[in-house]
Structure formats: structure tokens, C-alpha cells
Design a protein around this motif. Sequence first.
Motif, PDB file in Angstrom:
ATOM      1  N   GLY A  17       0.802  -1.220   0.000  1.00  0.00           N
ATOM      2  CA  GLY A  17       0.000   0.000   0.000  1.00  0.00           C
ATOM      3  C   GLY A  17       0.833   1.267   0.000  1.00  0.00           C
ATOM      4  N   SER A  18       2.029   1.205   0.623  1.00  0.00           N
ATOM      5  CA  SER A  18       2.877   2.411   0.656  1.00  0.00           C
ATOM      6  C   SER A  18       3.318   2.839  -0.745  1.00  0.00           C
ATOM      7  CB  SER A  18       4.112   2.190   1.536  1.00  0.00           C
ATOM      8  OG  SER A  18       3.768   2.121   2.892  1.00  0.00           O
ATOM      9  N   PRO A  19       4.016   1.966  -1.500  1.00  0.00           N
ATOM     10  CA  PRO A  19       4.447   2.406  -2.831  1.00  0.00           C
ATOM     11  C   PRO A  19       3.273   2.646  -3.780  1.00  0.00           C
ATOM     12  CG  PRO A  19       4.964   0.079  -2.501  1.00  0.00           C
ATOM     13  CD  PRO A  19       4.515   0.630  -1.173  1.00  0.00           C
ATOM     14  N   ALA A  20       2.208   1.866  -3.631  1.00  0.00           N
ATOM     15  CA  ALA A  20       1.057   2.031  -4.527  1.00  0.00           C
ATOM     16  C   ALA A  20       0.381   3.377  -4.300  1.00  0.00           C
ATOM     17  CB  ALA A  20       0.065   0.887  -4.313  1.00  0.00           C
ATOM     18  N   SER A  21       0.129   3.719  -3.036  1.00  0.00           N
ATOM     19  CA  SER A  21      -0.562   4.980  -2.763  1.00  0.00           C
ATOM     20  C   SER A  21       0.342   6.184  -3.055  1.00  0.00           C
ATOM     21  CB  SER A  21      -1.081   5.009  -1.322  1.00  0.00           C
ATOM     22  OG  SER A  21      -0.024   4.856  -0.398  1.00  0.00           O
ATOM     23  N   ARG A  22       1.648   6.005  -2.831  1.00  0.00           N
ATOM     24  CA  ARG A  22       2.572   7.094  -3.149  1.00  0.00           C
ATOM     25  C   ARG A  22       2.520   7.413  -4.639  1.00  0.00           C
ATOM     26  NH1 ARG A  22       9.002   6.663  -2.162  1.00  0.00           N
ATOM     27  NH2 ARG A  22       8.751   5.067  -3.758  1.00  0.00           N
ATOM     28  N   ALA A  23       2.555   6.360  -5.458  1.00  0.00           N
ATOM     29  CA  ALA A  23       2.509   6.578  -6.913  1.00  0.00           C
ATOM     30  C   ALA A  23       1.191   7.237  -7.326  1.00  0.00           C
ATOM     31  CB  ALA A  23       2.689   5.243  -7.642  1.00  0.00           C
ATOM     32  N   LEU A  24       0.094   6.838  -6.696  1.00  0.00           N
ATOM     33  CA  LEU A  24      -1.203   7.423  -7.056  1.00  0.00           C
ATOM     34  C   LEU A  24      -1.303   8.889  -6.626  1.00  0.00           C
ATOM     35  CD1 LEU A  24      -3.811   4.590  -6.414  1.00  0.00           C
ATOM     36  CD2 LEU A  24      -2.915   5.446  -8.591  1.00  0.00           C
ATOM     37  N   ALA A  25      -0.751   9.203  -5.444  1.00  0.00           N
ATOM     38  CA  ALA A  25      -0.771  10.602  -4.988  1.00  0.00           C
ATOM     39  C   ALA A  25       0.057  11.466  -5.937  1.00  0.00           C
ATOM     40  CB  ALA A  25      -0.226  10.699  -3.562  1.00  0.00           C
ATOM     41  N   ALA A  27       0.666  10.864  -9.000  1.00  0.00           N
ATOM     42  CA  ALA A  27       0.046  10.911 -10.328  1.00  0.00           C
ATOM     43  C   ALA A  27      -1.196  11.791 -10.336  1.00  0.00           C
ATOM     44  CB  ALA A  27      -0.313   9.492 -10.782  1.00  0.00           C
ATOM     45  N   GLY A  28      -1.710  12.150  -9.132  1.00  0.00           N
ATOM     46  CA  GLY A  28      -2.846  13.067  -9.070  1.00  0.00           C
ATOM     47  C   GLY A  28      -4.206  12.409  -8.981  1.00  0.00           C
ATOM     48  N   VAL A  29      -4.305  11.283  -8.265  1.00  0.00           N
ATOM     49  CA  VAL A  29      -5.604  10.661  -8.049  1.00  0.00           C
ATOM     50  C   VAL A  29      -6.485  11.628  -7.244  1.00  0.00           C
ATOM     51  CG1 VAL A  29      -5.006   9.526  -5.861  1.00  0.00           C
ATOM     52  CG2 VAL A  29      -6.677   8.451  -7.395  1.00  0.00           C
ATOM     53  N   GLY A  30      -7.809  11.495  -7.413  1.00  0.00           N
ATOM     54  CA  GLY A  30      -8.705  12.454  -6.766  1.00  0.00           C
ATOM     55  C   GLY A  30      -8.710  12.348  -5.257  1.00  0.00           C
ATOM     56  N   HIS A  31      -8.901  11.113  -4.756  1.00  0.00           N
ATOM     57  CA  HIS A  31      -9.031  10.933  -3.308  1.00  0.00           C
ATOM     58  C   HIS A  31      -8.436   9.594  -2.903  1.00  0.00           C
ATOM     59  CE1 HIS A  31     -10.825  11.511   0.681  1.00  0.00           C
ATOM     60  NE2 HIS A  31     -11.189  10.244   0.651  1.00  0.00           N
ATOM     61  N   ALA A  75       3.608  17.602  -6.028  1.00  0.00           N
ATOM     62  CA  ALA A  75       3.507  17.273  -7.447  1.00  0.00           C
ATOM     63  C   ALA A  75       2.466  18.144  -8.153  1.00  0.00           C
ATOM     64  CB  ALA A  75       3.150  15.784  -7.612  1.00  0.00           C
ATOM     65  N   GLY A  76       1.843  19.060  -7.397  1.00  0.00           N
ATOM     66  CA  GLY A  76       0.902  19.994  -8.008  1.00  0.00           C
ATOM     67  C   GLY A  76      -0.508  19.468  -8.162  1.00  0.00           C
ATOM     68  N   HIS A  77      -0.887  18.483  -7.346  1.00  0.00           N
ATOM     69  CA  HIS A  77      -2.231  17.898  -7.463  1.00  0.00           C
ATOM     70  C   HIS A  77      -3.086  18.212  -6.238  1.00  0.00           C
ATOM     71  CE1 HIS A  77      -0.711  15.748 -10.870  1.00  0.00           C
ATOM     72  NE2 HIS A  77       0.174  15.077 -10.148  1.00  0.00           N
ATOM     73  N   PRO A  78      -4.388  18.429  -6.447  1.00  0.00           N
ATOM     74  CA  PRO A  78      -5.281  18.731  -5.314  1.00  0.00           C
ATOM     75  C   PRO A  78      -5.870  17.477  -4.661  1.00  0.00           C
ATOM     76  CG  PRO A  78      -6.471  18.996  -7.372  1.00  0.00           C
ATOM     77  CD  PRO A  78      -5.078  18.553  -7.744  1.00  0.00           C
TER      78      PRO A  78
END
Length: 244
Positions: A17-25, A27-31, A75-78
Amino acid sequence: MSLGSTRVLVVGAGGLGSPASRALAQAGVGHLRIVDDDIVEVSNLQRQVLYGDEDVGADKATTAARVLWTLAREAGHPTSTEAVRTRFLPDTAAELLAGIDLVLEGADNFATKFLVADACALAAIPCVQAGAVRWSGWALACANRRPHGLCMRCVFEDIPRDRVETCATAGVVGPVVGVLGALQARLAVAWARRESIDGRLYSYHGLEGRLRRRRVRPRADCPHARGAIQDLRPERYAASCAAS
Ligand SMILES: [Zn+2]
């Protein structure tokens, strides 16, 4: 659905979950809704990349949500993040899945994996699961279309009742979960881009550096195809008490 409007539930903020969620954050996932009831231990730090020395003793969900929020901003994502300090259980599943578009599961025991698989199949929520022990692991993407698409039970059938090693008991090598967690994030991004991820099964062997991808198909005799699983009765997942 775009990645920026996708709401992801991350079950387990550990090695996967750590590397997966880091990559998603990044990349700019919504929530990101992070569910974990564990605390950070020193032995976690080599593979659970969201945490540092200063986080030892802190709860993982809250720490992960804070770190992921910061990474997304950098990374510039909200991206918004949310910590739920609990376990994914039959009686918490519905609340944890509420408003969620996709589930990313990286628990360290088979009982939770099957529970998440069943909950997602019943709720028709796409799910990307992964597991790893020592030097090898797998990742599986299920779109969970109705009436019965591919699910984890099409591939693995049921919770192993004999003594089976899990990463909770046998340990896992850091780079192996790093690769698989990144793959999970990649599959989640692909799904948000409307690529077909259903039935993609990856197996990875870290010592040989071998990654294999194949497509698996729904099984007609899968319990979900037969309608044999209609609820999340706790006794079906009783092994979770022993395994984690
Ligand atoms: Zn199935």
C-alpha cells in the motif's frame, strides 16, 4: 472517469500500500482513503516507503494520509486524503467502500484478501489486489462487472486452510513489494483511463527479476458465478483472526 476524479480505497498502508498509494498521490488521483489499524514499527521502514524514523510508534493510516497529501501537493495535485484507523472487516466493509470507485488491496493475510475480493464483487467495485511472500508475488486486476466478471476466487478459489506462509509470517523482500505496489498503481491509473485491466494477472519473481503477465478468465464454477456468496458472513473469513 479521469484519475483526478477517481476515489480510491487503499486497504493496508504497508509494504504494498505504501508504494502504490505514493505513486497514485504523485500521479494526481482524486481521493485516497487509507485504512489500516497498525502502527509504524522500525522493522517496517525498509519497505514501507511512506514512513521515516520519526514515525515509529505513530499510526499508519494517519501518517500515510498526511504524507500522501504532502506528496500530492508537491507534485501539483489537489488530491484529498483520509485516514480510517480500523481493519477491513465484514462489518466495516460497507462503510469503507461508500463512495469509492476502485479498491487497491495490499493486506498481509489471505482472509482479508478474500474478504476484500468478495466485498468488491458483491458491490461491483473494481479491485486491484496483490500479495507477496519473500522473493515473489502477484498482482491481479478485476473489473467486477455484473453479473459475474473475473474475481479473485476465479483464480485462487478460497482461503488456504493449511499452514500457508504469508508476508506476515514469512517476511517479504522490500524491492518485491515495491515492484508490485507500483504495478497496482499502474493498473489503477489504466482503469481511470478506461483501459481494459480486467483479468490481468502478473507474477513477479524478484531473485530472477522475472515479471510475467497473462490474462485470466472468469470461471463458470466460481462461487460468485454460482451465486454462492451473497453476504460477508464473518465465519467465512475467520482465519483473519489467526493470520493477522
Ligand atoms: Zn469469480
